[in-house]
Design an enzyme around this catalytic site. Structure first.
Site: not given
Ligand code: GLN
Length: 483
Positions: A76, A151, A175
């Protein structure tokens, strides 16, 4: 070759059925051929990958190879990679070439892994769809009009579309698990502190945790073995022994106690997802597990608590991007204030700016007690719910997401409805617990994820529970059409 799992590829390399250079070349060609459709990579590292592969082949030749030597993976794009762009999905880091490797990256390098490239993500890991990437959204291989989740969407797509055998992701509020669920792959968010955060660009430091995204639980075990363990460069990384994850996979599940939180099967859950999850639970009963209802009464509060605390931490973490030291700088600043304002205004996308504003507000004098302190108190209650529940059962199961993959654009103008998609994943990060998502069914041709939650540092148990399911079922072997 593209259908082989990491474990199978490792065997092929050891038996010299193919070399790491051949394998890496095959993946690179496939990425160049197909990724314009999926947009799962931000950077592809052709030259470095082939160099690493040649070095791996030499190690295999000399008999100095480990299980991971020669296996290609992708990271990532929030893990710092020396000499390679680390953008975090943001314009503000579009020109940032990291001078050092994240601990996780150097551990894979030392194990002899090959880095194919860096995967697409929501900017600074803020999002649930990868639509917040400066580099454009990634597309779900099961239906390219739909989001892959986020994400770590690029990491999930790369595995699902066979553009990498395995990838790394990070999970601050879901994410790893949510994109794994929406793309039909396996993902594990380890216990907070299991994997070093050194060199992982910070979003919300008391939540962020790195983990593997793979086709199978067995592959996740191989990945976690490399990633896990204490790190002198990260004082929040736990000094806990790392078990042999592969050795634990085959324990039978007789007598396993599964808890189903009634709050996870509430109104917001799509009935088609509920049905697939129930089928998976029945499969576990066949494997010898017993099931009981439990309660996590504060589940609903996880969304407001997370969306105060994570932005608060983000607002301080992201203050370092100021246009002075590194990253994007606006053209012709009038003075220092103009430099800060325009560099940040032009460099950050709208969701990141929204969160910086929310976080700064929540931390400001006068609002701190009403928002930040309250949210911290709720965090404690949520953790206590889990501690109580995990005294009655070995693992907790439920859906990973309330819905299958939604359409690109469907929620991008409605941040609250996007935040609601995180209802089943956020609470784990608030509690710091490990959680996993595995494919457990489909609805209307889209994958459904089963979430498995365990106690602190019980990753071996989660991997075991997931692996036994994958021995008994074929959901993890389903491939999107046209792949
Ligand atoms: N969807 C969540 C957010 O928008 C989690 C994102 C993540 O785990 N980095 O913060």
């Amino acid at each position: 070759m593209f259908d082989l799992t990491l474990a199978e590829l490792a065997k092929g390399l050891q038996k010299r059925e193919f070399s790491s250079v051949e394998l890496t070349q095959a993946y690179l060609s496939r990425i160049h051929d197909k990724d314009s459709l999926y947009n799962s990579y931000i950077t592809v590292c052709d030259q470095q990958a082939l160099k690493q592969a040649a070095a791996a082949d030499a190690r295999i030749e000399q008999g100095d190879a480990g299980l991971f030597t020669g296996l290609p993976i992708a990271h990532k794009d929030l893990f710092c990679t020396k000499g390679i762009k680390t953008s975090c999905g943001s314009r503000i880091l579009d020109n940032f070439i990291s001078p050092y490797d994240a601990t996780l990256v150097s551990r894979f390098n030392e194990a002899g892994a090959v880095t194919l490239g860096k995967t697409n993500m929501d900017e600074f890991a803020m999002g649930s769809s990868t639509e917040n990437s400066y580099f454009g959204p990634s597309r779900n291989p099961w239906d390219t009009e739909r989001v892959p989740g986020g994400s770590s969407g690029g990491s999930a797509v790369a595995v699902s579309a066979r553009l990498a055998p395995a990838t790394t992701g990070s999970d601050t509020g879901g994410s790893i698990r949510q994109p794994a669920a929406l793309c039909g792959i396996t993902g594990i968010k380890p216990t907070y502190g299991r994997v070093s955060r050194y060199g992982m660009v910070a979003y919300a430091s008391s939540f962020d945790q790195a983990g593997p995204m793979t086709r199978t639980a067995e592959d996740a075990a191989m990945m976690l073995q490399v990633m896990a363990g204490a790190d002198p460069l990260d004082s929040t990384c736990a000094d806990q022994p790392v078990p042999d994850y592969l050795a634990g996979l085959n324990t039978p599940l007789d007598g396993l106690k599964i808890g189903l939180p009634k709050e996870f099967f509430a109104d917001e859950l799509d009935p088609a997802i509920a049905e697939q999850v129930q089928n998976a639970i029945r499969e576990y009963e066949k494997l010898g597990a017993s099931v009981q209802e439990i309660s996590l009464p504060n589940t609903r509060l996880s969304i407001p608590a997370y969306y105060i605390l994570a932005p608060a931490e983000a607002s301080t973490n992201l203050s370092r991007f100021d246009g002075v030291r590194y990253g994007y700088r606006c053209a012709d600043p009038k003075d220092l204030e103009d430099l800060y304002k325009r560099s940040r205004g032009e460099g950050f996308g709208s969701e990141v700016q929204r969160r910086i504003l929310v976080g700064t507000y929540a931390l400001s004098e006068g609002y701190y007690d009403a928002y930040y302190r309250k949210a911290q108190q709720i965090r404690r209650l949520i953790q206590q719910d889990y501690i109580n529940a995990l005294q009655q059962v070995d693992v907790i199961m439920g859906p990973t997401t309330p819905h299958p993959a939604f359409r690109i654009g469907e929620k991008s103008n409605d941040p609250v409805s996007m935040y609601m998609e995180d209802i089943f994943t956020l609470s784990l990060n608030l509690a710091g617990l490990p959680g996993m998502s595995i494919p457990c069914g489909q609805t209307a041709g889209l994958p459904v994820g089963l979430q498995i939650i365990g106690n602190y540092f019980a990753e071996a148990k989660l991997l075991n529970v997931a692996h036994q399911f994958q021995l008994a079922t074929d959901w993890h072997k389903q491939t999107p059409a046209g792949i």
